[in-house]
Design an enzyme around this catalytic site. Structure first.
Site, mmCIF file in Angstrom:
data_model
loop_
_atom_site.group_PDB
_atom_site.id
_atom_site.type_symbol
_atom_site.label_atom_id
_atom_site.label_comp_id
_atom_site.label_asym_id
_atom_site.label_seq_id
_atom_site.Cartn_x
_atom_site.Cartn_y
_atom_site.Cartn_z
ATOM 1 N N SER A 21 -6.859 -18.220 18.932
ATOM 2 C CA SER A 21 -6.224 -16.943 19.240
ATOM 3 C C SER A 21 -6.169 -16.039 18.008
ATOM 4 O O SER A 21 -5.888 -16.487 16.893
ATOM 5 C CB SER A 21 -4.806 -17.193 19.754
ATOM 6 O OG SER A 21 -4.103 -15.984 19.910
ATOM 7 N N LYS A 45 -6.209 -13.280 22.335
ATOM 8 C CA LYS A 45 -5.214 -12.883 21.346
ATOM 9 C C LYS A 45 -3.794 -12.986 21.896
ATOM 10 O O LYS A 45 -3.570 -12.965 23.106
ATOM 11 C CB LYS A 45 -5.502 -11.465 20.865
ATOM 12 C CG LYS A 45 -5.366 -10.398 21.927
ATOM 13 C CD LYS A 45 -5.743 -9.027 21.369
ATOM 14 C CE LYS A 45 -4.748 -8.574 20.311
ATOM 15 N NZ LYS A 45 -5.051 -7.213 19.815
ATOM 16 N N GLY A 46 -2.842 -13.099 20.980
ATOM 17 C CA GLY A 46 -1.454 -13.283 21.342
ATOM 18 C C GLY A 46 -0.931 -12.212 22.296
ATOM 19 O O GLY A 46 -1.169 -11.016 22.100
ATOM 20 N N ASN A 69 -3.061 -13.027 6.662
ATOM 21 C CA ASN A 69 -2.862 -11.939 7.612
ATOM 22 C C ASN A 69 -1.393 -11.846 8.010
ATOM 23 O O ASN A 69 -0.679 -12.857 8.038
ATOM 24 C CB ASN A 69 -3.761 -12.114 8.846
ATOM 25 C CG ASN A 69 -3.070 -12.844 9.979
ATOM 26 O OD1 ASN A 69 -2.343 -12.244 10.763
ATOM 27 N ND2 ASN A 69 -3.278 -14.159 10.046
ATOM 28 N N LEU A 73 1.182 -9.786 15.793
ATOM 29 C CA LEU A 73 1.063 -9.915 17.258
ATOM 30 C C LEU A 73 0.915 -8.568 17.960
ATOM 31 O O LEU A 73 1.481 -8.334 19.033
ATOM 32 C CB LEU A 73 2.275 -10.666 17.826
ATOM 33 C CG LEU A 73 2.488 -12.083 17.294
ATOM 34 C CD1 LEU A 73 3.820 -12.645 17.767
ATOM 35 C CD2 LEU A 73 1.343 -12.991 17.723
ATOM 36 N N CYS A 130 6.877 -17.965 16.132
ATOM 37 C CA CYS A 130 7.509 -16.644 16.169
ATOM 38 C C CYS A 130 8.967 -16.733 15.723
ATOM 39 O O CYS A 130 9.635 -17.749 15.939
ATOM 40 C CB CYS A 130 7.470 -16.083 17.586
ATOM 41 S SG CYS A 130 5.808 -15.874 18.227
ATOM 42 N N LYS A 165 1.331 -24.657 20.339
ATOM 43 C CA LYS A 165 0.727 -24.517 19.005
ATOM 44 C C LYS A 165 1.791 -24.709 17.932
ATOM 45 O O LYS A 165 2.771 -23.956 17.875
ATOM 46 C CB LYS A 165 0.065 -23.140 18.869
ATOM 47 C CG LYS A 165 -0.796 -22.987 17.615
ATOM 48 C CD LYS A 165 -1.560 -21.675 17.677
ATOM 49 C CE LYS A 165 -2.562 -21.551 16.547
ATOM 50 N NZ LYS A 165 -3.341 -20.295 16.658
ATOM 51 N N THR A 193 -1.078 -20.994 10.976
ATOM 52 C CA THR A 193 -1.285 -20.658 9.568
ATOM 53 C C THR A 193 -0.169 -21.163 8.663
ATOM 54 O O THR A 193 0.986 -21.281 9.072
ATOM 55 C CB THR A 193 -1.423 -19.137 9.386
ATOM 56 O OG1 THR A 193 -0.282 -18.507 9.978
ATOM 57 C CG2 THR A 193 -2.692 -18.624 10.038
ATOM 58 N N GLY A 244 -9.399 -24.174 9.406
ATOM 59 C CA GLY A 244 -10.502 -24.226 8.452
ATOM 60 C C GLY A 244 -11.789 -24.819 8.976
ATOM 61 O O GLY A 244 -12.698 -25.125 8.190
#
Length: 301
Positions: A21, A45-46, A69, A73, A130, A165, A193, A244
């Site tokens: 995503s 994407k989110g 980044n 969102l 989040c 996730k 991340t 990665g």
């Protein structure tokens, strides 16, 4: 050719390669570079309940072996997705999966419920990294109670495959994984991340608008691989590995560590056809080693 089929709960994948995503748009943006139906799944994407503008620019910065980044969102909300994006992607012949984000368990659950009504979306991936607006901004995914609260709320209103996730910014990711498994997650994907920072020493300021951001790319792979290996041994549900992955060799390592499937993220920015190359590379490696099914290498380490 080896058998590349895998399953994440009830979700059947034609091969173990998916896109992460936030790195592949809604898939349509990559249609000129590769056959979208050639991989096991596309995680779009989110998506949030309400539209989000995201963070101020600059919100991306290059670092050695990776990138930071803090996009935040940015999206037009779940209703826009259902009305405008879904009709464009619903007939792509692969698993179209929506990444769902929120600021409260109720937000997550309502967003998931609206996606549940879409016939051609067989799964969602919950982003529990989040900030919890009711708990001082601490991310849901950094405590067992926070992670469990989101999954419990979503599971009550979402009836298809639920992938959660996980954030790596925790003390023991195994405990978070077990907490979401206990509330009904069908799978966990990891890692999201790592928190990082970059500073412009001439301007004496951070390179990102909100000072810190998420680090992704080859630099995080050893951390991700270790966490996938740990979690795969701690839970009974399938694990999806990411962090990665740039080559077939990277993907195979994650599967040997216990991942049933993998996601490719930052590498999409370097080569928009990388996911197809990784799929073909996995098949070639299996053929060279006379292995008939990719299932045979999952969790061998």
């Amino acid at each position: 050719m080896a058998d590349l089929n895998v399953k994440i709960g009830a979700l059947a994948l034609k091969n173990p390669v998916m896109t992460a995503s936030g790195t592949f748009g809604y898939g349509l943006e990559f249609a000129d570079f590769m056959p979208l139906d050639g991989i096991g799944g596309i995680i779009v994407k989110g998506t949030t309940l309400k539209p989000r503008e995201g963070n101020d620019y600059p919100r991306m910065a290059e670092t050695p072996s990776g990138m930071l980044n803090c996009v935040g969102l940015q999206n037009k909300g779940v209703d826009y997705f259902c009305e405008h994006i879904y009709p464009q992607i619903k007939d792509i012949d692969t698993n179209m999966i929506v990444n769902v984000s929120g600021s409260s368990p109720e937000d997550y659950a309502e967003c998931a419920a609206r996606i549940d009504a879409l016939d051609k979306i067989p799964a969602i991936e919950l982003n529990i990294s989040c900030p919890n607006v009711k708990d001082g901004g601490m991310a849901f995914g950094v405590t067992c109670a926070g992670a469990a609260s989101v999954v419990k709320a979503v599971r009550a209103r979402y009836h298809k495959t639920l992938i959660v996730k996980l954030s790596p910014n925790v003390t023991d990711i195994r405990e978070i994984a077990k907490a979401v498994e206990g509330e009904g997650a069908d799978s966990v994907s990891l890692i999201n991340t790592l928190m990082g920072m970059a500073i412009d020493i001439e301007r004496r300021k951070p390179l990102l608008s909100i000072n810190t951001g998420g680090l992704s790319g080859p630099a995080v792979k050893p951390v991700a691989l270790r966490m996938v290996w740990q979690v795969a041994k701690a839970v009974k549900i399938p694990v999806v590995g990411l962090g990665g992955i740039c080559t077939a060799e990277d993907a195979i390592a994650f599967m040997m560590a216990g991942a049933t499937a993998i996601e490719i993220g930052t590498a999409n920015f370097l080569d928009p056809a990388v996911s197809i190359k990784v799929r073909d590379g996995i098949n070639q490696w299996l053929d060279e080693h006379r292995i008939s099914s990719v299932q045979e290498i999952i969790g061998v380490v």
